[in-house]
Design a protein around this motif. Structure first.
Motif, mmCIF file in Angstrom:
data_model
loop_
_atom_site.group_PDB
_atom_site.id
_atom_site.type_symbol
_atom_site.label_atom_id
_atom_site.label_comp_id
_atom_site.label_asym_id
_atom_site.label_seq_id
_atom_site.Cartn_x
_atom_site.Cartn_y
_atom_site.Cartn_z
ATOM 1 N N THR A 72 29.012 11.033 -64.483
ATOM 2 C CA THR A 72 28.733 12.270 -63.753
ATOM 3 C C THR A 72 27.249 12.289 -63.412
ATOM 4 O O THR A 72 26.411 11.971 -64.253
ATOM 5 C CB THR A 72 29.112 13.498 -64.601
ATOM 6 O OG1 THR A 72 30.508 13.417 -64.920
ATOM 7 C CG2 THR A 72 28.843 14.796 -63.858
ATOM 8 N N LYS A 90 29.890 18.727 -49.390
ATOM 9 C CA LYS A 90 31.051 18.409 -50.239
ATOM 10 C C LYS A 90 31.972 17.408 -49.537
ATOM 11 O O LYS A 90 32.372 16.402 -50.122
ATOM 12 C CB LYS A 90 31.801 19.677 -50.612
ATOM 13 C CG LYS A 90 32.961 19.418 -51.525
ATOM 14 C CD LYS A 90 33.612 20.694 -51.998
ATOM 15 C CE LYS A 90 34.740 20.348 -52.953
ATOM 16 N NZ LYS A 90 35.313 21.522 -53.571
ATOM 17 N N LEU A 146 30.226 13.782 -49.019
ATOM 18 C CA LEU A 146 30.081 13.004 -50.253
ATOM 19 C C LEU A 146 31.434 12.671 -50.866
ATOM 20 O O LEU A 146 31.629 11.588 -51.410
ATOM 21 C CB LEU A 146 29.172 13.740 -51.232
ATOM 22 C CG LEU A 146 27.731 13.869 -50.718
ATOM 23 C CD1 LEU A 146 26.905 14.717 -51.651
ATOM 24 C CD2 LEU A 146 27.098 12.507 -50.508
ATOM 25 N N GLN A 147 32.393 13.591 -50.778
ATOM 26 C CA GLN A 147 33.751 13.297 -51.252
ATOM 27 C C GLN A 147 34.309 12.090 -50.496
ATOM 28 O O GLN A 147 34.871 11.177 -51.089
ATOM 29 C CB GLN A 147 34.644 14.514 -51.026
ATOM 30 C CG GLN A 147 35.983 14.416 -51.691
ATOM 31 C CD GLN A 147 35.942 14.881 -53.125
ATOM 32 O OE1 GLN A 147 35.132 15.706 -53.507
ATOM 33 N NE2 GLN A 147 36.815 14.350 -53.925
ATOM 34 N N PHE A 177 32.366 8.824 -51.618
ATOM 35 C CA PHE A 177 32.567 8.378 -52.994
ATOM 36 C C PHE A 177 34.014 8.016 -53.319
ATOM 37 O O PHE A 177 34.301 7.507 -54.387
ATOM 38 C CB PHE A 177 32.133 9.461 -53.980
ATOM 39 C CG PHE A 177 30.664 9.782 -53.952
ATOM 40 C CD1 PHE A 177 29.720 8.812 -53.657
ATOM 41 C CD2 PHE A 177 30.223 11.053 -54.243
ATOM 42 C CE1 PHE A 177 28.365 9.110 -53.647
ATOM 43 C CE2 PHE A 177 28.871 11.362 -54.246
ATOM 44 C CZ PHE A 177 27.943 10.393 -53.940
ATOM 45 N N ALA A 194 36.361 10.822 -56.748
ATOM 46 C CA ALA A 194 35.227 11.646 -57.174
ATOM 47 C C ALA A 194 35.542 13.112 -56.930
ATOM 48 O O ALA A 194 36.272 13.457 -55.995
ATOM 49 C CB ALA A 194 33.969 11.260 -56.430
ATOM 50 N N ARG A 195 34.995 13.942 -57.805
ATOM 51 C CA ARG A 195 34.993 15.389 -57.593
ATOM 52 C C ARG A 195 33.554 15.780 -57.318
ATOM 53 O O ARG A 195 32.645 15.380 -58.048
ATOM 54 C CB ARG A 195 35.491 16.121 -58.829
ATOM 55 C CG ARG A 195 36.981 16.129 -58.974
ATOM 56 C CD ARG A 195 37.350 16.982 -60.144
ATOM 57 N NE ARG A 195 36.444 16.634 -61.245
ATOM 58 C CZ ARG A 195 36.812 16.404 -62.480
ATOM 59 N NH1 ARG A 195 38.045 16.503 -62.808
ATOM 60 N NH2 ARG A 195 35.936 16.081 -63.409
ATOM 61 N N VAL A 196 33.350 16.547 -56.270
ATOM 62 C CA VAL A 196 32.001 16.947 -55.877
ATOM 63 C C VAL A 196 31.913 18.468 -55.850
ATOM 64 O O VAL A 196 32.774 19.122 -55.273
ATOM 65 C CB VAL A 196 31.648 16.379 -54.477
ATOM 66 C CG1 VAL A 196 30.275 16.853 -54.026
ATOM 67 C CG2 VAL A 196 31.725 14.864 -54.475
ATOM 68 N N SER A 198 28.461 15.217 -58.985
ATOM 69 C CA SER A 198 29.631 14.383 -58.676
ATOM 70 C C SER A 198 30.095 13.672 -59.938
ATOM 71 O O SER A 198 29.304 13.096 -60.662
ATOM 72 C CB SER A 198 29.297 13.370 -57.576
ATOM 73 O OG SER A 198 28.190 12.579 -57.929
ATOM 74 N N SER A 199 31.413 13.755 -60.169
ATOM 75 C CA SER A 199 32.043 13.066 -61.298
ATOM 76 C C SER A 199 32.923 11.963 -60.713
ATOM 77 O O SER A 199 33.782 12.232 -59.878
ATOM 78 C CB SER A 199 32.898 14.028 -62.107
ATOM 79 O OG SER A 199 32.098 15.041 -62.665
ATOM 80 N N HIS A 200 32.694 10.734 -61.156
ATOM 81 C CA HIS A 200 33.353 9.568 -60.580
ATOM 82 C C HIS A 200 34.327 8.940 -61.578
ATOM 83 O O HIS A 200 34.053 8.892 -62.764
ATOM 84 C CB HIS A 200 32.298 8.522 -60.190
ATOM 85 C CG HIS A 200 31.279 9.062 -59.241
ATOM 86 N ND1 HIS A 200 31.346 8.842 -57.893
ATOM 87 C CD2 HIS A 200 30.197 9.855 -59.435
ATOM 88 C CE1 HIS A 200 30.324 9.458 -57.312
ATOM 89 N NE2 HIS A 200 29.615 10.089 -58.224
#
Length: 107
Positions: A41, A62, A65-66, A69, A85-87, A101-103
């Motif tokens: 993250t 959002k 980047l979503q 990623f 990913a969650r952004v 961002s969590s990948h």
């Protein structure tokens, strides 16, 4: 180091709609990944073009980047290994936005 990127949203037909530019500052690790399915993250700041209003800037950061990623995958099998990913984006003030961002990988 900062990177300038073009940011966009998507319309009802899933076509890209350009919205302007943003300068992304280098990411900082919030939580390291586990080396397998969790890729970590990260937090970074974004400085957005002043012509973009706050709701549009949040949506465009959002979406952009979503898209960047995440692998475009149909998940034909559950363990394909594609990136996701969650952004989340929050306004910090003025033209500055906070991006977390969590990948992960689909294993």
């Amino acid at each position: 180091m900062a990177n300038v990127i073009a940011i966009h949203t998507r319309d009802a037909d899933d076509d890209l709609q350009p919205r302007g530019t943003a300068k992304l500052l280098a990411p900082k690790v919030i939580a390291p990944g586990n080396g397998f399915d969790d890729m970590g993250t990260y937090h970074r700041l974004a400085v957005v073009d002043p012509r973009i209003n706050k709701p549009m800037a949040i949506a465009a950061l959002k979406q952009t980047l979503q898209d960047a990623f995440t692998d475009q995958c149909w998940h034909s099998r559950d363990c394909c290994g594609c990136k996701g990913a969650r952004v989340t984006v929050k306004h910090r003030g003025g033209r500055v936005y906070s991006v977390i961002s969590s990948h992960s990988r689909n294993y």
